[in-house]
Design a protein around this motif. Structure first.
Motif, mmCIF file in Angstrom:
data_model
loop_
_atom_site.group_PDB
_atom_site.id
_atom_site.type_symbol
_atom_site.label_atom_id
_atom_site.label_comp_id
_atom_site.label_asym_id
_atom_site.label_seq_id
_atom_site.Cartn_x
_atom_site.Cartn_y
_atom_site.Cartn_z
ATOM 1 N N LYS A 170 68.801 9.359 -15.688
ATOM 2 C CA LYS A 170 69.998 9.156 -16.500
ATOM 3 C C LYS A 170 70.778 10.455 -16.746
ATOM 4 O O LYS A 170 71.329 10.687 -17.815
ATOM 5 C CB LYS A 170 69.633 8.519 -17.845
ATOM 6 C CG LYS A 170 68.779 7.270 -17.752
ATOM 7 C CD LYS A 170 69.421 6.208 -16.885
ATOM 8 C CE LYS A 170 68.516 4.969 -16.803
ATOM 9 N NZ LYS A 170 69.064 3.935 -15.911
ATOM 10 N N ILE A 171 70.805 11.345 -15.732
ATOM 11 C CA ILE A 171 71.594 12.570 -15.831
ATOM 12 C C ILE A 171 73.040 12.204 -15.507
ATOM 13 O O ILE A 171 73.316 11.610 -14.452
ATOM 14 C CB ILE A 171 71.065 13.655 -14.873
ATOM 15 C CG1 ILE A 171 69.571 13.929 -15.144
ATOM 16 C CG2 ILE A 171 71.882 14.936 -14.997
ATOM 17 C CD1 ILE A 171 69.270 14.454 -16.525
ATOM 18 N N VAL B 74 67.288 17.939 -19.122
ATOM 19 C CA VAL B 74 67.122 17.275 -20.409
ATOM 20 C C VAL B 74 66.896 18.295 -21.506
ATOM 21 O O VAL B 74 67.429 18.182 -22.628
ATOM 22 C CB VAL B 74 65.968 16.258 -20.333
ATOM 23 C CG1 VAL B 74 65.622 15.730 -21.730
ATOM 24 C CG2 VAL B 74 66.351 15.099 -19.411
ATOM 25 N N ASN B 75 66.076 19.313 -21.201
ATOM 26 C CA ASN B 75 65.770 20.352 -22.195
ATOM 27 C C ASN B 75 66.944 21.290 -22.424
ATOM 28 O O ASN B 75 66.991 21.989 -23.446
ATOM 29 C CB ASN B 75 64.550 21.144 -21.746
ATOM 30 C CG ASN B 75 63.282 20.300 -21.765
ATOM 31 O OD1 ASN B 75 63.202 19.306 -22.522
ATOM 32 N ND2 ASN B 75 62.308 20.669 -20.940
ATOM 33 N N HIS B 76 67.860 21.337 -21.465
ATOM 34 C CA HIS B 76 69.037 22.199 -21.586
ATOM 35 C C HIS B 76 70.278 21.312 -21.391
ATOM 36 O O HIS B 76 70.797 21.193 -20.267
ATOM 37 C CB HIS B 76 69.007 23.326 -20.556
ATOM 38 C CG HIS B 76 67.814 24.219 -20.688
ATOM 39 N ND1 HIS B 76 66.562 23.886 -20.196
ATOM 40 C CD2 HIS B 76 67.670 25.440 -21.292
ATOM 41 C CE1 HIS B 76 65.717 24.858 -20.454
ATOM 42 N NE2 HIS B 76 66.368 25.812 -21.142
ATOM 43 N N PRO B 77 70.748 20.755 -22.462
ATOM 44 C CA PRO B 77 71.841 19.757 -22.347
ATOM 45 C C PRO B 77 73.119 20.308 -21.743
ATOM 46 O O PRO B 77 73.934 19.535 -21.193
ATOM 47 C CB PRO B 77 72.056 19.312 -23.789
ATOM 48 C CG PRO B 77 70.759 19.609 -24.478
ATOM 49 C CD PRO B 77 70.224 20.835 -23.834
ATOM 50 N N GLU C 152 61.859 15.651 -10.528
ATOM 51 C CA GLU C 152 61.485 15.511 -11.938
ATOM 52 C C GLU C 152 61.578 16.845 -12.663
ATOM 53 O O GLU C 152 61.995 16.908 -13.832
ATOM 54 C CB GLU C 152 60.075 14.946 -12.040
ATOM 55 C CG GLU C 152 59.650 14.678 -13.484
ATOM 56 C CD GLU C 152 58.301 14.006 -13.569
ATOM 57 O OE1 GLU C 152 57.783 13.853 -14.675
ATOM 58 O OE2 GLU C 152 57.747 13.636 -12.500
ATOM 59 N N MET C 153 61.194 17.965 -11.989
ATOM 60 C CA MET C 153 61.317 19.280 -12.597
ATOM 61 C C MET C 153 62.785 19.601 -12.904
ATOM 62 O O MET C 153 63.115 20.150 -13.969
ATOM 63 C CB MET C 153 60.722 20.346 -11.666
ATOM 64 C CG MET C 153 59.204 20.237 -11.504
ATOM 65 S SD MET C 153 58.574 21.398 -10.282
ATOM 66 C CE MET C 153 58.870 22.944 -11.129
ATOM 67 N N ILE C 154 63.719 19.214 -11.988
ATOM 68 C CA ILE C 154 65.150 19.450 -12.233
ATOM 69 C C ILE C 154 65.623 18.630 -13.423
ATOM 70 O O ILE C 154 66.330 19.115 -14.319
ATOM 71 C CB ILE C 154 65.958 19.108 -10.965
ATOM 72 C CG1 ILE C 154 65.528 20.014 -9.799
ATOM 73 C CG2 ILE C 154 67.459 19.248 -11.226
ATOM 74 C CD1 ILE C 154 66.088 19.595 -8.459
ATOM 75 N N THR D 124 70.407 24.272 -7.386
ATOM 76 C CA THR D 124 70.528 25.467 -8.197
ATOM 77 C C THR D 124 70.989 25.057 -9.599
ATOM 78 O O THR D 124 72.054 24.448 -9.772
ATOM 79 C CB THR D 124 71.538 26.455 -7.575
ATOM 80 O OG1 THR D 124 71.147 26.736 -6.245
ATOM 81 C CG2 THR D 124 71.578 27.729 -8.394
ATOM 82 N N LEU D 125 70.144 25.425 -10.566
ATOM 83 C CA LEU D 125 70.412 25.075 -11.974
ATOM 84 C C LEU D 125 71.228 26.178 -12.629
ATOM 85 O O LEU D 125 70.975 27.354 -12.416
ATOM 86 C CB LEU D 125 69.095 24.847 -12.712
ATOM 87 C CG LEU D 125 68.305 23.610 -12.281
ATOM 88 C CD1 LEU D 125 66.864 23.716 -12.763
ATOM 89 C CD2 LEU D 125 68.965 22.357 -12.820
ATOM 90 N N ASP D 126 72.149 25.783 -13.440
ATOM 91 C CA ASP D 126 72.982 26.722 -14.194
ATOM 92 C C ASP D 126 72.949 26.296 -15.654
ATOM 93 O O ASP D 126 73.436 25.207 -16.009
ATOM 94 C CB ASP D 126 74.408 26.702 -13.658
ATOM 95 C CG ASP D 126 75.276 27.776 -14.341
ATOM 96 O OD1 ASP D 126 74.755 28.499 -15.209
ATOM 97 O OD2 ASP D 126 76.462 27.871 -13.984
ATOM 98 N N GLU D 127 72.369 27.168 -16.522
ATOM 99 C CA GLU D 127 72.199 26.814 -17.929
ATOM 100 C C GLU D 127 73.531 26.695 -18.644
ATOM 101 O O GLU D 127 73.686 25.914 -19.597
ATOM 102 C CB GLU D 127 71.315 27.843 -18.626
ATOM 103 C CG GLU D 127 70.987 27.482 -20.060
ATOM 104 C CD GLU D 127 70.074 28.491 -20.717
ATOM 105 O OE1 GLU D 127 69.817 28.395 -21.904
ATOM 106 O OE2 GLU D 127 69.608 29.426 -19.977
#
Length: 379
Positions: free
Chosen positions: A346-347, A304-307, A297-299, A375-378
């Motif tokens: 729904k990502i 969602v906050n960073h489209p 959920e954190m991912i 690993t998240l990449d903005e």
């Protein structure tokens, strides 16, 4: 013979005093004093009928107990109407004669049985003394002096009522050592002696002997060794305490420096852990458990906050089990996270990369290698 006996007695008394001193703590000069009143009868030993010649005698004494065994004292005795023994003229006072002398007393029970550190109900003292005697009547008999040297010996049978009161019976013999009774020889002569039988009440002043346990030299040396060890330990502790106080002072100074420092504003922190999340799995499983849902959920929330952000998911398996199975398991774990992001949140699949990396060795704790690292990449 008498000199040898007196010398032996003196040595014995000295030895007893030393032995007693080792067993008790010696009190002060004003301790162990007692005073008493005496009363009884006196009668000549020879030349007169013993019972018919009995006359009254009264007196008083004061005594100092030097050790539990040995005491010294002074006493005075006063005879009543003893001048009638020889038909002499009576004294103009109540007393016909008097005796004032010094004496020593030895407690025979303590001498032979030792001091028991407690009051005995009954004890016996051997008493010997000497002093000055005086006759108060006047006579034309030149062989009867007014003053003469006298000696005394006897026993005290003591009944100790309590620590302060003693009642005693005192049989004794008093010798006229001069040329009295028509004899010029100086010495112990039964013809110049009287027998005294007296009762006494004595009051003991407060203070007494306190028993102590004597220590031998070995015990003293051991105690001194312990004392020296304690002193060394105290010195070491003092050094440690000083060092600790110095550390405290240094920490206090550092704290004061930090407290006085102006705050710094950090505009941006680059922390790689802000973009990394972990999803852990059970052994041999690629099912996401309920406790791992918050991590997914954190991912999803971040994405969602960073489209424009994307996520790379790499699945791993531990070394436990079959190698080929674990290779496939690593891929399924990455796909499981991807499916959860797509179905539950729904990502889009275009923003997710899922890869199986095989056997993991990132963590020393083997169970932690059963993981999908996201690993998240903005950008």
């Amino acid at each position: 013979m008498k000199k040898k006996f007196l010398a032996a007695l003196a040595i014995a008394v000295s030895g007893v005093a030393s032995a007693s001193a080792q067993a008790v703590e010696q009190p002060g000069f004003f301790d162990n004093w007692s005073i008493g009143l005496d009363g009884g009868v006196t009668s000549p030993l020879r030349r007169n009928p013993f019972f018919k010649s009995m006359r009254g005698v009264v007196g008083a004494h004061i005594q100092k107990q030097i050790t539990p065994t040995f005491a010294i004292g002074a006493e005075g005795l006063f005879g009543i109407n003893t001048s009638s023994w020889k038909g002499r003229v009576h004294s103009s006072t109540v007393f016909d004669n008097s005796y004032v002398g010094l004496y020593g007393a030895v407690d025979l029970f303590n001498l032979f049985d030792g001091y028991k550190c407690a009051l005995r109900p009954f004890n016996i003292e051997a008493v010997a003394g000497a002093g000055w005697a005086h006759e108060y009547f006047s006579s034309s008999d030149a062989a009867s002096p007014w003053n003469y040297f006298a000696t005394k010996a006897g026993f005290n049978l003591n009944y100790n009522i309590n620590d302060n009161v003693t009642v005693s019976l005192k049989p004794s013999v008093l010798w006229n050592m001069s040329g009295n009774f028509k004899s010029s020889n100086l010495g112990f002569n039964v013809n110049k002696a009287v027998f005294n039988f007296m009762a006494s009440v004595t009051y003991h002043l407060p203070g007494g002997f306190e028993c102590v346990r004597p220590y031998d030299q070995g015990e003293i040396d051991a105690l001194n060794g312990e004392i020296n060890m304690l002193r060394d330990a105290l010195a070491a502790q003092t050094v440690a305490t000083d060092a600790a106080l110095a550390d405290v002072a240094a920490c206090s100074a550092a704290l004061d420096s930090c407290m006085n420092r102006k705050p710094q504003i950090v505009e941006k922190v680059n922390n790689q852990y802000n973009s990394v999340r972990f999803v852990f799995f059970r052994i041999g499983s690629s099912t996401i458990t309920a406790d791992q849902r918050p991590n997914i959920e954190m991912i999803a929330t971040y994405m969602v906050n960073h489209p424009k952000s994307k996520v790379v998911i790499k699945g791993y398996a531990s070394k436990d089990g079959n190698y080929d199975f674990n290779i496939k398991l690593a891929q399924r774990r990455a796909e499981a996270v991807k499916d959860a992001l797509m179905k539950s949140y729904k990502i889009p699949a275009s923003r997710i990369v899922a890869e199986g990396e095989g056997i993991g060795n990132m963590f020393e704790e083997e169970s932690w290698n059963r993981v999908s690292i996201c690993t998240l990449d903005e950008d």
